[in-house]
Scaffold this motif. Structure first.
Motif, PDB file in Angstrom:
ATOM      1  N   GLY A  20       0.826  -1.202   0.000  1.00 57.87           N
ATOM      2  CA  GLY A  20       0.000   0.000   0.000  1.00 57.87           C
ATOM      3  C   GLY A  20       0.858   1.248   0.000  1.00 57.87           C
ATOM      4  O   GLY A  20       2.065   1.176  -0.231  1.00 57.87           O
ATOM      5  N   LEU A  21       0.238   2.384   0.253  1.00 56.50           N
ATOM      6  CA  LEU A  21       0.968   3.642   0.247  1.00 56.50           C
ATOM      7  C   LEU A  21       1.810   3.767   1.516  1.00 56.50           C
ATOM      8  O   LEU A  21       1.308   3.577   2.623  1.00 56.50           O
ATOM      9  N   ALA A  22       3.059   4.094   1.345  1.00 56.67           N
ATOM     10  CA  ALA A  22       3.912   4.307   2.507  1.00 56.67           C
ATOM     11  C   ALA A  22       4.309   5.771   2.542  1.00 56.67           C
ATOM     12  O   ALA A  22       4.821   6.311   1.558  1.00 56.67           O
ATOM     13  N   ARG A  23       4.051   6.425   3.666  1.00 55.27           N
ATOM     14  CA  ARG A  23       4.404   7.829   3.784  1.00 55.27           C
ATOM     15  C   ARG A  23       5.833   7.905   4.305  1.00 55.27           C
ATOM     16  O   ARG A  23       6.099   7.676   5.485  1.00 55.27           O
ATOM     17  N   ILE A 275      19.784   1.912  21.825  1.00 59.27           N
ATOM     18  CA  ILE A 275      18.356   2.216  21.918  1.00 59.27           C
ATOM     19  C   ILE A 275      17.627   0.901  21.759  1.00 59.27           C
ATOM     20  O   ILE A 275      17.888   0.156  20.819  1.00 59.27           O
ATOM     21  N   ARG A 276      16.731   0.598  22.714  1.00 60.31           N
ATOM     22  CA  ARG A 276      16.109  -0.733  22.644  1.00 60.31           C
ATOM     23  C   ARG A 276      15.151  -0.819  21.456  1.00 60.31           C
ATOM     24  O   ARG A 276      14.635   0.170  20.969  1.00 60.31           O
ATOM     25  N   GLY A 277      14.936  -2.048  21.033  1.00 58.37           N
ATOM     26  CA  GLY A 277      14.005  -2.275  19.938  1.00 58.37           C
ATOM     27  C   GLY A 277      14.619  -1.993  18.583  1.00 58.37           C
ATOM     28  O   GLY A 277      15.815  -1.720  18.464  1.00 58.37           O
ATOM     29  N   MET A 278      13.781  -2.051  17.576  1.00 60.01           N
ATOM     30  CA  MET A 278      14.213  -1.846  16.197  1.00 60.01           C
ATOM     31  C   MET A 278      13.373  -0.739  15.585  1.00 60.01           C
ATOM     32  O   MET A 278      12.278  -0.461  16.058  1.00 60.01           O
ATOM     33  N   VAL A 279      13.895  -0.132  14.513  1.00 64.15           N
ATOM     34  CA  VAL A 279      13.062   0.824  13.795  1.00 64.15           C
ATOM     35  C   VAL A 279      11.941   0.029  13.127  1.00 64.15           C
ATOM     36  O   VAL A 279      12.216  -0.893  12.377  1.00 64.15           O
ATOM     37  N   PRO A 280      10.684   0.352  13.415  1.00 61.11           N
ATOM     38  CA  PRO A 280       9.608  -0.380  12.741  1.00 61.11           C
ATOM     39  C   PRO A 280       9.584  -0.016  11.258  1.00 61.11           C
ATOM     40  O   PRO A 280      10.143   1.005  10.861  1.00 61.11           O
ATOM     41  N   SER A 281       8.947  -0.864  10.454  1.00 55.83           N
ATOM     42  CA  SER A 281       8.780  -0.502   9.054  1.00 55.83           C
ATOM     43  C   SER A 281       7.752   0.624   8.975  1.00 55.83           C
ATOM     44  O   SER A 281       7.024   0.886   9.929  1.00 55.83           O
ATOM     45  N   LEU A 282       7.701   1.283   7.819  1.00 55.47           N
ATOM     46  CA  LEU A 282       6.840   2.455   7.698  1.00 55.47           C
ATOM     47  C   LEU A 282       5.377   2.143   7.978  1.00 55.47           C
ATOM     48  O   LEU A 282       4.583   3.022   8.278  1.00 55.47           O
TER      49      LEU A 282
END
Lengths: 329, 344
Positions: A20-23, A275-282
């Motif tokens: 779909g559209l990713a901003r 920094i904990r965690g990961m960058v989420p996908s868009l």
């Protein structure tokens, strides 16, 4: 100071993907003044490269599109500019260099041709010998030895650092007012990286051009930039001048980034802070503040509402509800 | 570079010897050679004459040819000597451009081949030219208009052409356009009035009039690969960093394609160029058979069936040399278009 050289206002860019559209960019606003160096820093996928490609209108078509906002340069909105006028600006008034010097040059043409092409394009009246002379002078300025010989060589005959110098030479041939450097040193080893940074500094001093420097390396930012934008998840989360950013980082994300740099005054061989965690996908960013699921200072409000980019002392802009309490800690 | 190609040219000699030794030896041991054929013919003739009541099963040659005759034949064909000795004799003659005499036509092999070679070469070269003239622009356009209606529609056509064997295309064309509609002749390289035509233009026109259908059959099969090679190469290059650099320099998109991406996309096409030459000049015996064209492919095929070994070897000599030269030509083409290629 008078009018800024470049004003980006509420820029938003979307990509059509299979999901779909990713901003990729959301409400990006900043200014670049003549002669200054603006750093844009952030993790992979935060939108820093998309920002530069949007300004240059180099987004991959037809997937990437600017859906909102303006890019004001010299009184015109680059977003709305007809293609022909854009051709006159690219490479002439706003130039760009890229991350991968190994692939950014056309492998089948000689260096001389790739330099001359830009000059001939923007100065149609220039004679062949003038183009050649100007090319040689430019190669000299970027520190390439034996420039006459290099003109006749192909990209594969040059090292990575030399190729990046050639890229810089191509970018600067027409004396651009703005140079956009998209991670130009990431693919190079550290000594070459230092040389290229020094070269950019020197050239900026000679020409007075503005540089937008995109990188994920805060060390490079510290060395080169006057002002810094920190991006996360397609948004600007902090904007500050270089000293403020390193002395009083406002956003918890910026603090996290700075803590993750090893320092000489820390005891050696200790685990680096991350920094904990990961960058989420868009598609997977949480509601509210996009950083809330990785933030150590998260509150209920951060999960509900999106904080605005607010301006504080010294023009420091931070997108965080808790900036005032945190800054005094 | 020159040194490299001289070495490559010299390497043709051992490769050529290897190929011909192999085929020469095979012709020796495959059953049904010219002597056995001759025996069978004599046998048949005598049986038809009705003079012989001997059963067909009793002894192969004894009934018709005696030992002396067979030995004489073996001597004539050089079968009386060890394989390698007669190969050596054959090779010595080949070096002097003497390919021997056809056992079927009893005329020099070279003359037979010389007659057919221009026919096959005509079809080969014209097919190749048409293929390049269709494939490169079509591939270019498909890449630029990727995912458009035109792209999808042309892909369907290209794949149908690719999926149907060329001889089936030939038969369909023949049935529809030559037999039913009678727009084109049924076959042959030129018409009966060819010799009487006044101008060379009329003659050329006549050749192409006869060539239209077979050329279509040839082209239908061969342009799919080339078109997609062109399209994919160009798409890869359009996404390449240096094209983005070119656009960042201020070059309009179209020019960035024609000046930068095209040149790089022609590299894989150039790699194929030499191979095409050798393959295509050989001709397709099926298409030549269908359209009754006296080309090299048909000649080679028939001479294998008829065990006409001098011609088999003659055709082999020609096609092997073309193939070997074609390979070198490919390398030269690649070196010309891609400066990164360095032959040492």
């Amino acid at each position: 100071m008078s009018e800024p050289l470049l004003q980006v206002k509420h820029l938003a860019t979307e990509f059509q993907t299979e999901q779909g559209l990713a901003r990729a960019l959301d409400d990006i606003s900043f200014e670049v003044n003549a002669g200054e160096t603006l750093g844009i820093v952030g993790e992979s996928g935060c939108g820093k490269s998309v920002t530069s490609l949007s300004i240059m209108r180099l987004l991959p078509k037809p997937a990437g599109n600017i859906v909102q906002g303006e890019v004001i340069f010299d009184g015109q909105d680059l977003v709305q500019l007809p293609a022909d006028d854009m051709h006159n600006i690219r490479g002439n008034r706003i130039a760009m260099i890229f991350q991968e010097p190994m692939t950014a040059l056309n492998p089948v043409y000689r260096i001389g041709r790739q330099l001359g092409e830009t000059l001939a394009l923007h100065n149609p009246k220039m004679s062949k010998s003038d183009i050649r002379d100007a090319s040689i002078r430019m190669l000299e300025r970027v520190g390439i030895p034996a420039p006459e010989r290099r003109l006749k060589e192909y990209p594969h005959q040059l090292s990575g650092g030399m190729r990046q110098r050639v890229m810089i030479a191509i970018a600067l041939l027409c004396n651009p007012e703005i140079l956009i450097a998209d991670e130009p040193t990431t693919a190079l080893d550290v000594t070459i990286q230092a040389q290229i940074l020094q070269l950019l500094k020197d050239l900026q001093q000679e020409t007075g051009m503005a540089i937008i420097f995109i990188t994920h390396d805060l060390g490079v930012i510290a060395e080169l930039c006057d002002r810094v934008l920190v991006m996360y998840g397609g948004r600007i989360i902090e904007q500050a001048d270089i000293n403020t950013l390193f002395d009083k980082p406002g956003h918890p994300y910026t603090r996290g980034l700075l803590k993750a740099i090893p320092r000489l005054d820390q005891p050696p061989k200790e685990e680096l802070s991350t920094i904990r965690g990961m960058v989420p996908s868009l598609f997977d960013f949480p509601p509210g503040c996009r950083f809330q699921n990785r933030c150590d200072f998260v509150q209920e409000r951060c999960r509900q509402e999106t904080p605005e980019l607010e301006t504080y002392n010294d023009g420091q802009q931070v997108r965080c509800f808790r900036f005032r309490e945190l800054v005094n800690e | 570079m020159t040194q490299y190609f001289i070495r490559r040219l010299l390497l043709i000699v051992p490769t050529f010897i290897g190929i011909t030794v192999l085929v020469f030896v095979i012709t020796r041991f495959v059953p049904g050679g010219p002597i056995e054929r001759m025996i069978a013919e004599v046998q048949q003739a005598s049986m038809q004459a009705g003079g012989s009541m001997q059963s067909a099963g009793s002894g192969v040659g004894a009934a018709t040819l005696d030992e002396d005759q067979i030995r004489e034949l073996e001597k004539y064909y050089g079968f009386d000597k060890p394989v390698l000795v007669s190969y050596w004799e054959w090779l010595l003659k080949v070096v002097q451009f003497d390919l021997g005499t056809s056992s079927r036509y009893s005329e020099p092999v070279w003359d037979t081949i010389k007659e057919r070679l221009p026919v096959s070469a005509f079809y080969g070269i014209v097919t190749m030219l048409i293929t390049y003239f269709i494939s490169i622009p079509l591939g270019y356009y498909k890449a630029v208009k990727h995912n458009s209606h035109f792209d999808h529609a042309s892909s369907v056509v290209v794949f149908i052409g690719y999926a149907i064997p060329s001889y089936v295309v030939g038969i369909i064309l023949l049935v529809v356009f030559a037999s039913n509609l009678e727009w084109f002749p049924m076959g042959g390289f030129y018409g009966d009035e060819f010799e009487d035509m006044e101008s060379i233009w009329q003659q050329i026109g006549d050749i192409f009039y006869h060539a239209a259908l077979p050329l279509l059959a040839y082209v239908a099969g061969s342009f799919a690969v080339m078109t997609f090679m062109m399209k994919n190469a160009l798409m890869d290059n359009l996404a390449a960093d240096y094209v983005r650099t070119a656009i960042a320099k201020g070059i309009p998109f179209r020019q960035a394609i024609t000046r930068h991406a095209m040149r790089n996309s022609l590299i894989p096409i150039a790699t194929h160029f030499g191979n095409n030459i050798s393959v295509i000049i050989g001709g397709s015996f099926l298409i030549e058979k269908i359209f009754n064209i006296d080309g090299l492919g048909l000649l080679g095929y028939e001479s294998i069936v008829e065990r006409d070994y001098p011609i088999v070897l003659g055709v082999l000599v020609i096609s092997a040399i073309l193939q070997l030269l074609g390979n070198i030509l490919s390398d030269i083409c690649v070196a010309v278009v891609d400066p990164r290629v360095q032959f040492r």
